[in-house]
Design a protein around this motif. Structure first.
Motif, mmCIF file in Angstrom:
data_model
loop_
_atom_site.group_PDB
_atom_site.id
_atom_site.type_symbol
_atom_site.label_atom_id
_atom_site.label_comp_id
_atom_site.label_asym_id
_atom_site.label_seq_id
_atom_site.Cartn_x
_atom_site.Cartn_y
_atom_site.Cartn_z
ATOM 1 N N MET A 1 0.834 -1.180 0.000
ATOM 2 C CA MET A 1 0.000 0.000 0.000
ATOM 3 C C MET A 1 0.885 1.253 0.000
ATOM 4 S SD MET A 1 -3.250 0.889 2.365
ATOM 5 C CE MET A 1 -2.598 1.550 3.872
ATOM 6 N N ARG A 2 0.456 2.246 -0.748
ATOM 7 C CA ARG A 2 1.210 3.496 -0.884
ATOM 8 C C ARG A 2 0.544 4.586 -0.047
ATOM 9 N NH1 ARG A 2 4.119 5.979 -5.541
ATOM 10 N NH2 ARG A 2 4.000 8.217 -5.256
ATOM 11 N N GLN A 3 1.374 5.359 0.680
ATOM 12 C CA GLN A 3 0.891 6.493 1.467
ATOM 13 C C GLN A 3 1.689 7.725 1.059
ATOM 14 O OE1 GLN A 3 1.697 6.107 5.668
ATOM 15 N NE2 GLN A 3 0.598 7.974 6.197
ATOM 16 N N ASN A 4 1.016 8.722 0.498
ATOM 17 C CA ASN A 4 1.665 9.989 0.159
ATOM 18 C C ASN A 4 1.557 10.914 1.363
ATOM 19 O OD1 ASN A 4 2.136 9.049 -2.417
ATOM 20 N ND2 ASN A 4 0.394 10.099 -3.313
ATOM 21 N N ILE A 5 2.681 11.513 1.745
ATOM 22 C CA ILE A 5 2.743 12.409 2.894
ATOM 23 C C ILE A 5 2.880 13.839 2.378
ATOM 24 C CG2 ILE A 5 3.982 12.992 5.018
ATOM 25 C CD1 ILE A 5 2.787 10.112 4.939
ATOM 26 N N SER A 6 2.005 14.723 2.827
ATOM 27 C CA SER A 6 2.041 16.135 2.455
ATOM 28 C C SER A 6 2.387 16.966 3.682
ATOM 29 C CB SER A 6 0.666 16.572 1.933
ATOM 30 O OG SER A 6 0.619 17.971 1.778
ATOM 31 N N ASN A 7 3.061 18.082 3.459
ATOM 32 C CA ASN A 7 3.244 19.023 4.562
ATOM 33 C C ASN A 7 2.548 20.343 4.255
ATOM 34 O OD1 ASN A 7 5.049 20.144 2.735
ATOM 35 N ND2 ASN A 7 6.723 20.356 4.187
ATOM 36 N N GLY A 8 1.675 20.323 3.263
ATOM 37 C CA GLY A 8 0.888 21.499 2.940
ATOM 38 C C GLY A 8 1.558 22.501 2.020
ATOM 39 N N ASN A 9 2.738 22.193 1.529
ATOM 40 C CA ASN A 9 3.441 23.084 0.612
ATOM 41 C C ASN A 9 2.586 23.255 -0.648
ATOM 42 O OD1 ASN A 9 5.139 24.070 -1.483
ATOM 43 N ND2 ASN A 9 6.943 23.239 -0.475
ATOM 44 N N PRO A 10 2.239 24.486 -1.010
ATOM 45 C CA PRO A 10 1.388 24.684 -2.186
ATOM 46 C C PRO A 10 2.018 24.188 -3.488
ATOM 47 C CG PRO A 10 2.167 26.800 -1.321
ATOM 48 C CD PRO A 10 2.574 25.741 -0.345
ATOM 49 N N MET A 11 3.331 24.071 -3.520
ATOM 50 C CA MET A 11 3.996 23.568 -4.726
ATOM 51 C C MET A 11 3.738 22.081 -4.959
ATOM 52 S SD MET A 11 5.218 26.135 -6.231
ATOM 53 C CE MET A 11 6.248 25.384 -7.480
ATOM 54 N N ALA A 20 6.884 13.145 1.228
ATOM 55 C CA ALA A 20 7.424 11.806 1.431
ATOM 56 C C ALA A 20 6.419 10.800 0.876
ATOM 57 C CB ALA A 20 7.665 11.541 2.914
ATOM 58 N N VAL A 21 6.926 9.621 0.573
ATOM 59 C CA VAL A 21 6.078 8.512 0.133
ATOM 60 C C VAL A 21 6.497 7.271 0.903
ATOM 61 C CG1 VAL A 21 5.424 7.017 -1.787
ATOM 62 C CG2 VAL A 21 5.752 9.468 -2.182
ATOM 63 N N ARG A 22 5.490 6.604 1.478
ATOM 64 C CA ARG A 22 5.746 5.334 2.165
ATOM 65 C C ARG A 22 5.095 4.217 1.373
ATOM 66 N NH1 ARG A 22 4.935 3.414 8.488
ATOM 67 N NH2 ARG A 22 5.450 1.243 8.050
ATOM 68 N N VAL A 23 5.891 3.193 1.078
ATOM 69 C CA VAL A 23 5.399 1.972 0.452
ATOM 70 C C VAL A 23 5.898 0.828 1.317
ATOM 71 C CG1 VAL A 23 5.400 0.509 -1.590
ATOM 72 C CG2 VAL A 23 5.449 3.003 -1.847
ATOM 73 N N GLY A 24 4.971 0.142 1.984
ATOM 74 C CA GLY A 24 5.367 -0.907 2.922
ATOM 75 C C GLY A 24 6.181 -0.299 4.046
ATOM 76 N N SER A 25 7.355 -0.849 4.273
ATOM 77 C CA SER A 25 8.200 -0.343 5.352
ATOM 78 C C SER A 25 9.204 0.711 4.880
ATOM 79 C CB SER A 25 8.949 -1.506 6.018
ATOM 80 O OG SER A 25 9.811 -2.125 5.077
ATOM 81 N N PHE A 26 9.211 1.000 3.565
ATOM 82 C CA PHE A 26 10.170 1.943 2.987
ATOM 83 C C PHE A 26 9.553 3.336 2.886
ATOM 84 C CE2 PHE A 26 11.971 4.167 -0.699
ATOM 85 C CZ PHE A 26 13.301 4.205 -0.325
ATOM 86 N N SER A 67 6.879 6.797 11.340
ATOM 87 C CA SER A 67 8.288 6.456 11.498
ATOM 88 C C SER A 67 8.960 7.523 12.360
ATOM 89 C CB SER A 67 8.929 6.384 10.107
ATOM 90 O OG SER A 67 10.293 6.083 10.176
ATOM 91 N N GLY A 68 10.279 7.618 12.229
ATOM 92 C CA GLY A 68 11.020 8.623 12.956
ATOM 93 C C GLY A 68 12.450 8.707 12.471
ATOM 94 N N ILE A 69 13.163 9.657 13.013
ATOM 95 C CA ILE A 69 14.570 9.882 12.662
ATOM 96 C C ILE A 69 15.403 8.609 12.836
ATOM 97 C CG2 ILE A 69 16.644 11.127 13.461
ATOM 98 C CD1 ILE A 69 14.865 12.894 11.789
ATOM 99 N N GLU A 70 15.070 7.815 13.849
ATOM 100 C CA GLU A 70 15.837 6.595 14.143
ATOM 101 C C GLU A 70 15.757 5.557 13.027
ATOM 102 O OE1 GLU A 70 11.670 5.987 15.592
ATOM 103 O OE2 GLU A 70 13.096 7.637 15.742
ATOM 104 N N ALA A 124 14.174 5.961 4.676
ATOM 105 C CA ALA A 124 14.017 5.305 5.981
ATOM 106 C C ALA A 124 13.319 3.973 5.765
ATOM 107 C CB ALA A 124 13.200 6.179 6.919
ATOM 108 N N ILE A 125 13.590 3.051 6.665
ATOM 109 C CA ILE A 125 12.914 1.753 6.686
ATOM 110 C C ILE A 125 12.402 1.528 8.079
ATOM 111 C CG2 ILE A 125 13.149 -0.743 6.392
ATOM 112 C CD1 ILE A 125 15.254 -0.154 4.242
ATOM 113 N N VAL A 126 11.091 1.305 8.157
ATOM 114 C CA VAL A 126 10.459 1.036 9.451
ATOM 115 C C VAL A 126 10.668 -0.436 9.768
ATOM 116 C CG1 VAL A 126 8.308 1.125 10.746
ATOM 117 C CG2 VAL A 126 8.743 2.813 8.958
ATOM 118 N N PRO A 127 11.266 -0.752 10.912
ATOM 119 C CA PRO A 127 11.498 -2.153 11.243
ATOM 120 C C PRO A 127 10.183 -2.901 11.462
ATOM 121 C CG PRO A 127 12.219 -0.729 13.036
ATOM 122 C CD PRO A 127 11.749 0.153 11.935
#
Length: 128
Positions: A1-11, A20-26, A67-70, A124-127
């Protein structure tokens, strides 16, 4: 499953990109510029401050993706002046010292906004 992450940037809508884009754990976080919520450049002339702002935006995007910085496994630090790499890496260390991701540092001629001295990309990869 794909998750698109927005921060509200009008561009995002104008250009057709996601923060950001998350697909699975990536999770891939695209070139992140040193801007505030209004799109204004943070830390004009200060690579350390700009790198810090980039990582704050990245941190928020990773958290929005569950996820997170870690979980960062790769960083790409892109500078307009390669001689300023030490200041950028000092700022990067505050976010990456524990995860110790692989890193690439490179220089470009300029960014879309000439006030930007740095952009950062991370993977990033979520464990499990």
């Amino acid at each position: 499953m794909r998750q698109n992450i927005s921060n509200g940037n009008p561009m995002e809508e104008v250009v057709g990109f996601s923060r950001a884009v998350r697909v699975g754990s990536f999770i891939a976080v695209g070139g992140t510029a040193p801007v505030d919520a209004d799109g204004k450049t943070v830390g004009i002339g200060d690579v350390f401050a700009q790198t810090t702002q980039c990582f704050e935006i990245i941190k928020a995007a990773l958290e929005a993706a569950g996820s997170g910085i870690e979980d960062i496994v790769r960083t790409r630090v892109i500078l307009t002046d390669i001689d300023q790499w030490k200041q950028a890496i000092e700022a990067r260390k505050a976010y990456c010292v524990d995860a110790r991701p692989v890193d690439t540092i490179m220089a470009v001629t300029r960014f879309v906004n000439p006030e930007w001295l740095v952009e950062i990309e991370v993977d990033a990869i979520v464990p499990d």
